[in-house]
Design a protein around this motif. Structure first.
Motif, short mmCIF file in Angstrom:
data_model
loop_
_atom_site.label_atom_id
_atom_site.label_comp_id
_atom_site.label_asym_id
_atom_site.label_seq_id
_atom_site.Cartn_x
_atom_site.Cartn_y
_atom_site.Cartn_z
N GLU A 147 0.91 5.64 -5.08
CA GLU A 147 0.71 4.48 -5.94
C GLU A 147 0.53 5.00 -7.35
O GLU A 147 -0.23 5.96 -7.57
N SER A 190 -2.11 -8.30 2.55
CA SER A 190 -3.46 -8.45 2.01
C SER A 190 -3.72 -9.94 1.81
O SER A 190 -2.82 -10.70 1.44
N ARG A 225 1.36 -3.91 -8.84
CA ARG A 225 1.08 -2.60 -8.22
C ARG A 225 2.41 -1.89 -8.04
O ARG A 225 3.41 -2.51 -7.65
N SER A 235 0.86 -1.20 0.00
CA SER A 235 0.00 0.00 0.00
C SER A 235 0.89 1.24 0.00
O SER A 235 2.04 1.18 0.44
N SER A 291 -1.95 -6.98 -6.82
CA SER A 291 -3.39 -6.67 -6.77
C SER A 291 -4.19 -7.94 -6.49
O SER A 291 -3.66 -9.06 -6.58
#
Lengths: 162, 395
Positions: free
Chosen positions: A74, A159, A58, A16, A52
């Protein structure tokens, strides 16, 4: 009865922009250390190749100037490619490195430093348009290593997708 | 136990003076050079008369009045070079003494000495567009081999790994002072008007002194220095003896330090202790600055040369021999074998380590050619260093 020490550290998800921004804040908070290490002037695209939920890449661009990370965002692939250089690896590779830093209280295992992971081109890949740009990665290597080492100051959660 | 003065050995007899050298110096300043005596006489007379000159208050020919302002980093060369009259390094130097660029110096030209050793007078032979940035960065990123390395954490390694580490450090100790001698040799030949380049070269000399220091300390802390090697020596002398500053800078900064940068990166990767990792990481940062200067100095040389095609051909001719002599260092068993032992994880796994050396070799040659290309010099079809590590090819 033994009381279990409560982990009061901040919880920050990876990957992130917040995770990299937290490192930037820590860099600012530890300015004396940055001044000891010296200027760092470059933009770096950190890429999680399967970051992702649907397994796509990402990219997180961090712009370093003097002793601080002055911008964290990002970005899309084109903006990542415009950075001075990129460091790209799978989520599993980043996770192993971050966990190693946490386990070592800010010092990764011998096999989990940025240079170790990138030197042979895999599992961490250094991406740069020309050798002068890739030399920036080497010129600021200690600062970049300490930038990621600072992740031991907070608790990283990953995540569930990756 | 205290030491008493009367117990100390007498001081050594002073070395014989070089009478011939001293006589030559006396003759130079009494017969050959006269101007200094006239300047001295005039100024002494003024002092005796109690007469002020105050000519230095006259700003007619000076770049006086506009004050340099520091940027957020402090007062950099870039900040002061913005002030008119100070920032322009000449294409060809014409001042061969110590008079600062931007000072009032023309009225005194006829009384100034000429430093005959200032022979690198063309900007094309020394300038690089990144030299000011690299100088500021070099100062900001200095480190101390005594204090910044966590020496107290150094652990003893198994004998084969310790010896391999100490041999690698012996090699690095041997090469690092030559990497300082080369810029020192040329810095002295560069006129003061190229102050930014001279300043950067001074940082390179300091960097190389620190590298020699840190590897010497590491070896001696781990058991001792091991073997010097003739292949290293010939490569180093080829750099020192390069006929021009650009040729030597190419051989040292672009080729040689490019390869040493690869060795430092490999050293960090194969390090068996955190102490060694820190040493190699610190050193590779310094080395990358030297490589960056080498690439852009060479680019500037080619871009500004009045006959680029001829300049390129001459560099190819130089590289044909230079690459081969430098190669003599990098096929020395005293270098590649310890790296293979460290890569493999021990003497028993040296064969496995050689596969890693072969990978590093390919990577290095590719990087060398990319750096040449970035400077505008295509060496891809003429490189005399084999693209593949020739290990066991004759077997």
């Amino acid at each position: 009865m033994n009381a279990v020490a409560e982990d009061t550290r901040k919880v920050v998800p990876f990957p992130s922009a917040a995770w990299f921004a937290e490192l930037g804040d820590l860099m600012k908070a530890n300015r004396a250390r940055q001044e000891h290490l010296g200027y760092i002037d470059c933009s770096v695209a950190f890429t999680v190749t399967d970051g992702s939920a649907d397994g796509l890449a990402r990219h997180f661009r961090v712009v370093f100037e003097e002793f601080e990370a002055v911008d964290v965002a990002e970005v899309d692939a084109a903006a990542a490619a415009a950075a001075d250089f990129g460091l790209a690896a799978s989520g599993a590779t980043w996770r192993a490195m971050i966990d190693s830093i946490a386990a070592g209280d800010g010092r990764p295992a011998l096999t989990q430093t940025l240079n170790y992971l990138s030197h042979m081109g895999t599992p961490l890949t250094l991406v740069a348009a020309d050798p002068l740009k890739s030399d920036l990665y080497y010129r600021y290597n200690q600062s970049l290593q300490e930038f990621v080492n600072a992740s031991c100051a907070f608790h990283t959660v990953y995540s569930s997708a990756r | 136990m205290s030491v008493r003065v009367q117990d100390l050995s007498p001081l050594p007899v002073a070395a014989n003076l070089d009478d011939e050298g001293l006589a030559q110096y006396e003759a130079t300043y009494t017969s050959r050079f006269q101007v200094w005596a006239e300047v001295l006489q005039r100024n002494v007379e003024n002092i005796h008369r109690g007469s002020y000159s105050l000519h230095w208050l006259n700003t007619d020919q000076a770049n006086w009045g506009k004050r340099a302002k520091p940027s957020s980093r402090g007062m950099t060369y870039t900040d002061i070079n913005r002030i008119r009259g100070y920032g322009d390094a000449p294409d060809k130097a014409e001042w061969f003494n110590f008079a600062p660029r931007g000072a009032v110096r023309e009225p005194y030209r006829h009384e100034m000495p000429v430093i005959e050793e200032y022979t690198v007078v063309d900007k094309g032979e020394l300038w690089a567009d990144n030299v000011i940035t690299l100088y500021e960065e070099a100062k900001a990123r200095q480190w101390n081999a005594t204090r910044d390395i966590p020496w107290e954490e150094l652990e003893a390694l198994p004998e084969d790994l310790e010896k391999a580490t100490c041999q690698l450090c012996t090699f690095l100790t041997e090469i690092e002072f030559a990497a300082g001698d080369f810029p020192a040799k040329w810095m002295y030949r560069i006129p003061q008007d190229f102050l930014e380049v001279k300043s950067f070269l001074a940082t390179q000399i300091m960097d190389e002194a620190r590298h020699q220091e840190v590897f010497r300390k590491r070896a001696i802390a781990g058991g001792g220095l091991l073997h010097a090697a003739p292949g290293f020596e010939w490569a180093l002398t080829a750099i020192l003896n390069a006929p021009t500053h650009t040729m030597g800078t190419f051989l040292l900064n672009l080729l040689g330090e490019g390869l040493v940068l690869s060795i430092f990166r490999s050293g960090e990767m194969i390090a068996k202790t955190h102490v060694d990792k820190e040493i190699f990481r610190r050193c590779l940062q310094d080395e990358a600055r030297h490589v960056s200067y080498g690439v852009l100095e060479f680019k500037n040389y080619l871009d500004t040369h009045p006959n680029r095609a001829a300049a390129e051909e001459q560099m190819h001719r130089f590289c044909d021999i230079g690459e081969q002599v430098v190669l003599s260092a990098f096929v020395e068993p005293a270098l590649i074998e310890p790296i293979a032992v460290l890569l493999g994880g021990g003497l028993k796994h040296i064969d496995q380590g050689m596969e890693g050396v072969a990978h590093m070799w390919r990577m290095f040659i590719a990087e060398y050619q990319q750096r040449c290309k970035a400077a505008g010099f295509d060496r891809s079809t003429r490189c005399t260093i084999p693209a593949e590590f020739p290990w066991g090819k004759a077997a």
